[in-house]
Structure formats: C-alpha cells, structure tokens
Scaffold this active site. Sequence first.
Site, PDB file in Angstrom:
ATOM      1  N   SER A   1       0.871  -9.784  -0.208  1.00 34.93           N
ATOM      2  CA  SER A   1       0.586  -8.353  -0.242  1.00 34.93           C
ATOM      3  C   SER A   1       0.738  -7.647   1.095  1.00 34.93           C
ATOM      4  O   SER A   1       0.793  -6.419   1.143  1.00 34.93           O
ATOM      5  CB  SER A   1      -0.827  -8.117  -0.778  1.00 34.93           C
ATOM      6  OG  SER A   1      -1.784  -8.832  -0.005  1.00 34.93           O
TER       7      SER A   1
ATOM      8  N   LYS B   1       0.814  -1.217   0.000  1.00 35.62           N
ATOM      9  CA  LYS B   1       0.000   0.000   0.000  1.00 35.62           C
ATOM     10  C   LYS B   1       0.849   1.269   0.000  1.00 35.62           C
ATOM     11  O   LYS B   1       0.393   2.345  -0.412  1.00 35.62           O
ATOM     12  CB  LYS B   1      -0.921   0.006   1.219  1.00 35.62           C
ATOM     13  CG  LYS B   1      -2.106  -0.933   1.109  1.00 35.62           C
ATOM     14  CD  LYS B   1      -3.139  -0.404   0.138  1.00 35.62           C
ATOM     15  CE  LYS B   1      -4.434  -1.200   0.203  1.00 35.62           C
ATOM     16  NZ  LYS B   1      -5.459  -0.635  -0.680  1.00 35.62           N
TER      17      LYS B   1
END
Length: 510
Positions: A310, A57
């Site tokens: 992720s 992110k």
Amino acid sequence: MKLTQLDMTEYLHTILRSPVYEVAQITPLQKMQKTSLRFKNTILVKREDRQIVHSFKLRGAYAMISGLTKEQKMGGVITASAGNHAQGVALSANKLGIKSLIIMPISTSDIKVDAVRTLGSQVKLFGNNFDEAQDHAISLSHKEGYTFVPPFNHPAVIAGQGTLAMELLQQDAHLDRIFVPVGGGGLAAGVSVLIKQLMPQIKVIAVEAEDSACLKAALNVGYPIALSRVGLFAEGVAVKKIGDETFRLCQKYLDDIITVNNDNICSAMKDIFEDVRAIAEPAGALALAGMKKYIKKYNIRNEKLAHILSGANVNFHGLRYVSERCELGEQREALLAVIIPELQGSFLKFCQTLHGRFVTEFNYRYANSDYAYIFVGIRLTNGLHERCELINQLTFSGYKVIDLSDDEIAKLHVRYMVGGRPSKPIYERLFSFEFPESPGALLKFLKTLGTHWNISLFHYRNHGADHGRVLAAFEIGNNEQRFQKHLSELGYHFHDETKNPAFRFFLKGF
C-alpha cells in the site's frame, strides 16, 4: 458532520465512474516467485508503491477533491496527515489548480514535510499527534472556508480506493483471497464493497497491526470504539478509531481479519525486497505479513493470493530497526539468556552444544568468579519448533536458559546494555517510555523526572522513526505517590518493567 451513506449499487457505480485515472496509474500485479515457492501458493503483490506519491492514498484524495463544487474548489482544501494522505491531497489539489493546506504533527520528519511542499501544498505544523492536528484542521476548515478532506471516512474517498479492486479483477479474475491493510478502513471498505458485488466468491481478509487494531476492537463490540493508544512503528495505519462509514462496510463485506506484530511486519518487508526489490514502508508490508500468518494458521495450499503493497514512503534510517527485527519475525533467530561457568573453554563448550548452529550475537561481561551471564543470538532454520528444541537441548546439557525472543525490552534495550550492574545494592524501579520524536522531547523527559529522582539506568536509541524509546530506572525510595504524579504530568506512554526477566538477569543489582 453526518455523512451520506451509499448503498452497495451506488458504491459500484461511483467506483466505475471514478476520475482517478486523470492522475493515478494502473499499478502492476506482480508474482512473488520466491515467496510463492516457500508458502506453496501463488502469491501476487499489487504494487501501489508505483503511484506518483508511492501510495494508494492518491486515489481517494483525487476522487473526493475532483468532485467538489465550484465554490468548494475556490475555497481550497485542507487535511491533516503525517504522510501518504497529505501527499495525495497535495498532488490532487495541484493537478486541479486548487489551493491546499496540510496540517502535520510537529514531530513529522523533514523528508515528509518537504515532499508535501514540493507537491505545491502549504504546510502548517501543529499538535503532538495526528488527533490534535486533525482537530486543528477541522477547526480551520470552519473558520477559513476550506473543505476538509478526510483520510478515509467519506464515501467519495472510499470509492476512490475501490478503483484498486477493479484493477485487481481486470488483472486476474481467478484470485482466491485478497489481503488488505487496515488503518482507518477506507481501502478495505472500497475493495470489499466492489469485490462482493462482482466476484463474491473471492475472500477479502483485513490485516491490522496488533498495536493499532481499531477495526478488530470495533468488531468485538459492534461499533467504532477509540483505542487508548496506538503503536507508532506502522504509522500509516496508526489510527485510534475506525470510521463510521468504513466500519459499516467492513463489518458487512469483509470475510475475516488477522493481526500481526512488528516483527511480522519487518519480516514481510524483507520478503518484498528480496522478491521484487521494492522497499515497502511498514504499513505497506502489513498485508503480506497478515497473509503469511494466515497461510500458516489455516494451512492454505495451492491457492492464488493477492496482497496490497500500500505504500513505500519509508524513512531510510528506520531500516536499521527493520534489519534487526526481520529474522525474529520469521522465527529465524532465537535470543537467549544463558548462565555458563566462568571457566576457560566454557564458551567453546557452549558453542559445541549448539551442534553447528550459527551464533548471530554474543554479549558478555565478567560478573563473578563462578558464573558468566551471556546474551546470545542463534540462527534457526526451522522456526519455533527448532527454538523449543534448542532450549530443551541446552537445559538437558545443564545450562540455565531464559528465552528472550519475544521480550520487547530485551530486543529494544537490554541487548545493547549487557554487562552493566550497580556496584552497590540499590532499590530501583524500571520503566519503559515511548514518545513522539520532536525537538525538546528528550529534554522534557529529563527535566520532568531527572531532577527529582536519581536515574540509575538509562538507555535511549533513535531507530530512525518518528518516535523514541527510553528505558530508565529510578531510585524512588518512599516517594512512590509523588513519582506516579510526575509520570502522569510527563504525558508519555510508559510501562513498569521492574520484573522484566532480561533486566533482572543482566542489569539488576545483586
């Protein structure tokens, strides 16, 4: 606010010129040796858990914030997030010397709040869920002059995430498929738009959690649509509605999509730990879970497959839930309800019928002089085929068997409650509830329902996550309409479980 759409070439140029490496790192692409051998493919993991904030992110957040005008930077930035995006915005703003405010739901765990504050951001707790927090953040951005940094639905954020795909091609240009986790779609959009321009022969496969599959829902109807609710286990992808721009790109450039359940995710978390000694968060292991299911579904062999780990911002206490569920996700354990005679030596005889299989769990309490009702876990080595074979074998040997391996109520609650039955016949209704963990949540539950009806059964267990689960039975009598009204007032997600086989087998009154 209407977003400016970029065409394919503009996205490519924006990705290639992205300044994300002023703060982000080029993360390793690592081979998973054991998993590769087991699935007869070369399986590679892109280690985004190695970023400073342990998540991809950071890429999108920095790409957008660094591109703001001087006036926008002076006004500061604001966003809403319960986790990874919050840390990405906080670190990016700190790096650029910009003030930042993060709105987090009141149920957010202290470890996440502290992590954001440590990165230099101001935190305000507001709302019972992400949507309420985001609405408040957008409202404050208009009132106080902040620039809102969306978690996924913005071209600059999408382009920032796309830098990950550029790294993948530089690290290995001979990939056959890339598996990408999907929440709001920013990563999937960024990866697919770059891959399809530079190496279109590589397939990009989206992976969603079954209980938050907003992209699949949108693909089914042709436009973004809000889910009525989302599951909270893989909170990093718990998004009710895919973004307009992310959907446009995903619909155009993704090759396929697959969904997985929580047990699949837990199994993938275990695989990642055993292979590369990384502890992924549930959303972080989503892509591997989808890859494994996809390999089995299409019998893929001798290909080079990459998946994106992720994120790794996992709540440590949630790992006990993962440990319990990973064997079920890999079809390595069967959970069965079995009736055996209440005779000396019956359990020995039952175990002998298993022909050497390992018993992982055994729950029993005396019920009557004729039969015993047991809850048993049995380790498997050959997945679903062996489970079916085992049930047939037990049935042929004269046992009555109910397969509970896919029964959520059995796995979450009943396995801890076996042996309790009411001492007299009662009319009760059984319900399961799920609500955000926050101070007073359980008290609210009891105040709303517990003072109006007798609670005849109650089981609550905190799995270390940001949500709690309750199983409760009530003596409703003739007040069905009034009871339903109070359920609505409670505001928590609930489901009628009165006919659940595990409940009827082990806990229901005679």
